[in-house]
Design a protein around this motif. Structure first.
Motif, mmCIF file in Angstrom:
data_model
loop_
_atom_site.group_PDB
_atom_site.id
_atom_site.type_symbol
_atom_site.label_atom_id
_atom_site.label_comp_id
_atom_site.label_asym_id
_atom_site.label_seq_id
_atom_site.Cartn_x
_atom_site.Cartn_y
_atom_site.Cartn_z
ATOM 1 N N PHE A 80 99.659 80.426 78.602
ATOM 2 C CA PHE A 80 100.032 81.210 77.429
ATOM 3 C C PHE A 80 101.495 81.633 77.500
ATOM 4 C CE2 PHE A 80 95.370 82.631 76.976
ATOM 5 C CZ PHE A 80 95.104 81.561 76.120
ATOM 6 N N ASP A 81 102.101 81.549 78.679
ATOM 7 C CA ASP A 81 103.534 81.812 78.782
ATOM 8 C C ASP A 81 104.326 80.684 78.120
ATOM 9 O OD1 ASP A 81 103.231 84.214 80.174
ATOM 10 O OD2 ASP A 81 103.156 83.190 82.116
ATOM 11 N N LEU A 82 103.864 79.449 78.321
ATOM 12 C CA LEU A 82 104.535 78.300 77.718
ATOM 13 C C LEU A 82 104.207 78.159 76.235
ATOM 14 C CD1 LEU A 82 103.967 75.649 80.544
ATOM 15 C CD2 LEU A 82 106.064 76.944 80.059
ATOM 16 N N MET A 83 102.993 78.535 75.835
ATOM 17 C CA MET A 83 102.564 78.460 74.432
ATOM 18 C C MET A 83 101.783 79.720 74.104
ATOM 19 S SD MET A 83 102.686 76.961 71.560
ATOM 20 C CE MET A 83 103.517 75.466 72.092
ATOM 21 N N PRO A 84 102.480 80.761 73.629
ATOM 22 C CA PRO A 84 101.822 82.051 73.376
ATOM 23 C C PRO A 84 100.730 81.953 72.315
ATOM 24 C CG PRO A 84 104.221 82.263 73.353
ATOM 25 C CD PRO A 84 103.918 80.800 73.372
ATOM 26 N N ILE A 85 99.765 82.836 72.429
ATOM 27 C CA ILE A 85 98.670 82.894 71.465
ATOM 28 C C ILE A 85 99.196 83.128 70.054
ATOM 29 C CG2 ILE A 85 96.658 84.271 70.771
ATOM 30 C CD1 ILE A 85 96.090 84.727 73.733
ATOM 31 N N THR A 86 100.297 83.862 69.939
ATOM 32 C CA THR A 86 100.867 84.162 68.616
ATOM 33 C C THR A 86 101.367 82.913 67.901
ATOM 34 O OG1 THR A 86 102.985 84.669 69.704
ATOM 35 C CG2 THR A 86 101.515 86.514 69.207
ATOM 36 N N LYS A 87 101.559 81.830 68.648
ATOM 37 C CA LYS A 87 102.006 80.584 68.035
ATOM 38 C C LYS A 87 100.855 79.635 67.716
ATOM 39 C CE LYS A 87 106.772 80.284 69.690
ATOM 40 N NZ LYS A 87 107.789 79.421 70.337
ATOM 41 N N THR A 88 99.699 79.904 68.308
ATOM 42 C CA THR A 88 98.567 78.996 68.080
ATOM 43 C C THR A 88 97.515 79.574 67.146
ATOM 44 O OG1 THR A 88 97.556 79.813 70.134
ATOM 45 C CG2 THR A 88 98.824 77.761 70.266
ATOM 46 N N PHE A 89 97.481 80.895 66.996
ATOM 47 C CA PHE A 89 96.489 81.511 66.116
ATOM 48 C C PHE A 89 97.171 82.411 65.091
ATOM 49 C CE2 PHE A 89 94.054 80.531 69.951
ATOM 50 C CZ PHE A 89 92.977 79.852 69.390
ATOM 51 N N HIS A 90 96.754 82.258 63.821
ATOM 52 C CA HIS A 90 97.366 82.996 62.721
ATOM 53 C C HIS A 90 96.272 83.545 61.810
ATOM 54 C CE1 HIS A 90 101.372 81.295 63.696
ATOM 55 N NE2 HIS A 90 100.677 80.206 64.015
ATOM 56 N N ASP A 91 96.380 84.821 61.458
ATOM 57 C CA ASP A 91 95.413 85.501 60.608
ATOM 58 C C ASP A 91 95.418 84.890 59.200
ATOM 59 O OD1 ASP A 91 94.340 87.505 58.696
ATOM 60 O OD2 ASP A 91 94.162 88.753 60.489
ATOM 61 N N ILE A 92 94.272 84.376 58.773
ATOM 62 C CA ILE A 92 94.188 83.697 57.479
ATOM 63 C C ILE A 92 94.301 84.673 56.317
ATOM 64 C CG2 ILE A 92 92.706 82.321 55.963
ATOM 65 C CD1 ILE A 92 91.560 80.989 58.471
ATOM 66 N N ALA A 93 93.442 85.670 56.292
ATOM 67 C CA ALA A 93 93.416 86.601 55.155
ATOM 68 C C ALA A 93 94.764 87.276 54.948
ATOM 69 C CB ALA A 93 92.322 87.643 55.376
ATOM 70 N N LYS A 94 95.423 87.653 56.035
ATOM 71 C CA LYS A 94 96.712 88.335 55.933
ATOM 72 C C LYS A 94 97.738 87.474 55.209
ATOM 73 C CE LYS A 94 100.273 90.566 58.748
ATOM 74 N NZ LYS A 94 100.683 90.937 60.139
ATOM 75 N N ASN A 95 97.697 86.171 55.440
ATOM 76 C CA ASN A 95 98.683 85.279 54.837
ATOM 77 C C ASN A 95 98.372 84.926 53.385
ATOM 78 O OD1 ASN A 95 100.864 84.297 56.858
ATOM 79 N ND2 ASN A 95 98.983 84.357 58.067
ATOM 80 N N PHE A 96 97.228 85.409 52.878
ATOM 81 C CA PHE A 96 96.902 85.212 51.460
ATOM 82 C C PHE A 96 97.004 86.518 50.669
ATOM 83 C CE2 PHE A 96 95.368 81.225 53.050
ATOM 84 C CZ PHE A 96 95.478 80.352 51.973
ATOM 85 N N GLU A 97 97.512 87.558 51.304
ATOM 86 C CA GLU A 97 97.710 88.820 50.595
ATOM 87 C C GLU A 97 98.797 88.717 49.534
ATOM 88 O OE1 GLU A 97 98.453 91.671 53.627
ATOM 89 O OE2 GLU A 97 96.337 91.849 54.224
ATOM 90 N N GLN A 98 99.590 87.657 49.585
ATOM 91 C CA GLN A 98 100.661 87.436 48.606
ATOM 92 C C GLN A 98 100.111 87.107 47.216
ATOM 93 O OE1 GLN A 98 102.589 83.384 49.270
ATOM 94 N NE2 GLN A 98 101.342 83.515 51.144
ATOM 95 N N TYR A 99 98.827 86.775 47.108
ATOM 96 C CA TYR A 99 98.233 86.406 45.831
ATOM 97 C C TYR A 99 97.394 87.548 45.269
ATOM 98 C CZ TYR A 99 99.459 81.824 47.733
ATOM 99 O OH TYR A 99 100.140 80.771 48.299
#
Length: 413
Positions: free
Chosen positions: A63-82
């Motif tokens: 996870f140091d080489l590939m952090p969790i923040t780069k592999t997992f993204h909150d779906i609902a949060k990214n659709f709050e724009q609509y």
């Protein structure tokens, strides 16, 4: 919701499903007539987070080489724009598609008690993709926490394992064994064919006579050279028929050529299976993929306004680039179908469909460790530095952000 609401149901919250939802909300929804009817998009997925599975090989070793923040993204949060009146994210799993009643049965996730509901659809997009055989490489129909737990467990196992066997000669197997080889045996040395005495024994099993089926033999051979430099040995014409856990914690692998191997850690990376268990068998081909019109991306046998996009469809060769090509085609055709259905719900769009054309050129990028790799784009061989710059540096983490935020589709294609 009102009685006039027409549901646009998208099953699957990965690259294809997210792209379809963003593109629809940005470009198709605003173009539809407003005459008392309301179109509402439902995006359904068992996980609250999108998994950038392209980066799984590196995330699986550190996870140091590939952090969790780069592999997992909150779906609902990214659709709050609509507008919330136009979109709903449903954390759940499709368990049954009824094309006669035009409903999908959804099993809700994240609840103590089992709860199901029938979700009617006016239009349906199948984008549930495929699953790898290992939890570290893809979601298995559950939450993203399961993948993080499996990868964390693997990180700990790698610190103690003296012998590791990875099965699978495709991109996942080559990339995973490359990441393991480099983190355990050190960086690639250009002046040595292989380490004199590798710190750990890493074996990659390939079921055929050649690695990386999509790429030409010369590139496959170069991949073997790069793997050897970080202590990975490739064993060809070797498939695992069965595994047995031994009393000392080791795993015994029985191969189809009569040989056997004993290792501390065994990792399968042998392809994928389509996530289509909820779909009637008559809509599937003999491999379990959705039978899709290869030009329009409609699922013609499923009735009006049903489509398949991404790896779940039998039209696709798989991969993100294929989705990039297919999304504009799908969205143009669904827009036409909805405009026709606005006048007559049973009508079929007359002619003029936008046509999808499959790209069969040699295109694939395969990082090997953190500095090397092999690949080609549209039939042209790419130098290792370019493979690193495009993919090997961060496994397309920037592309994942574009997909989940929808910025990839800000402009109508």
């Amino acid at each position: 919701m009102t009685a006039d609401t027409k549901n646009i149901v998208i099953l699957g919250g990965s690259y294809a499903g997210l792209s379809a939802a963003h593109y629809f909300l940005k470009h198709v929804h605003p173009s539809l007539p407003d005459s008392g009817e309301q179109y509402h998009v439902y995006l359904v997925d068992p996980s609250t987070h999108f998994y950038h599975r392209v980066a799984a090989p590196r995330a699986s070793v550190s996870f140091d080489l590939m952090p969790i923040t780069k592999t997992f993204h909150d779906i609902a949060k990214n659709f709050e724009q609509y507008d919330a009146g136009n979109f709903t994210f449903v954390q759940g799993k499709a368990t049954l598609l009824d094309t006669t009643r035009r409903t999908v049965t959804i099993q809700y996730s994240g609840m103590k008690k089992s709860k199901q509901t029938e979700l009617p659809y006016h239009s349906l997009i199948l984008a549930t993709g495929t699953r790898a055989h290992s939890l570290i490489l893809s979601l298995q129909g559950g939450g993203h926490e399961e993948v993080i737990e499996a990868q964390t467990k693997l990180h700990n196992e790698l610190t103690h394992a003296k012998s590791i066997v990875v099965a699978g000669g495709g991109p996942s197997g080559v990339e995973l064994s490359g990441e393991i080889g480099e983190i355990l045996n050190g960086a690639t040395c250009r002046f040595k064919k292989k380490p004199a005495v590798p710190k750990r024994r890493v074996i990659l099993l390939c079921g055929s006579e050649k690695l990386l089926p999509v790429l030409r033999p010369a590139l496959a051979k170069q991949a073997e050279v790069y793997l050897a430099r970080i202590g990975v040995t490739v064993k060809y014409n070797s498939r695992v028929e069965s595994t047995e856990k031994l009393g000392n914690g080791h795993t015994k692998l029985s191969l189809d050529n009569g040989e056997s191997l004993v290792c501390d850690l065994y990792l399968p990376a042998t392809g994928v299976t389509p996530a289509t268990g909820y779909i009637p068998y008559e809509l599937l081909d003999d491999r379990g993929y959705v039978k899709t019109n290869p030009e329009t991306l409609r699922v013609d046998q499923a009735g009006a306004r049903v489509y398949a996009i991404g790896d779940v469809g039998d039209y696709s060769r798989g991969g993100i680039m294929d989705i990039y090509d297919a999304i504009p085609v799908l969205m143009t055709n669904i827009q036409r179908d909805l405009l026709v259905a606005h006048k007559d719900d049973d009508a079929i769009s007359p002619g003029g469909d936008r046509k999808y054309k499959k790209n069969n050129s040699e295109t694939q990028l395969v990082p090997i460790g953190r500095s090397k790799g092999v690949g080609a784009f549209n039939g042209s061989r790419l130098p290792t530095l370019m493979v690193y710059m495009i993919k090997g540096r961060d496994y397309l983490s920037g592309a994942a952000v574009e997909i989940v935020t929808g910025s990839k589709w800000n402009k109508q294609v």
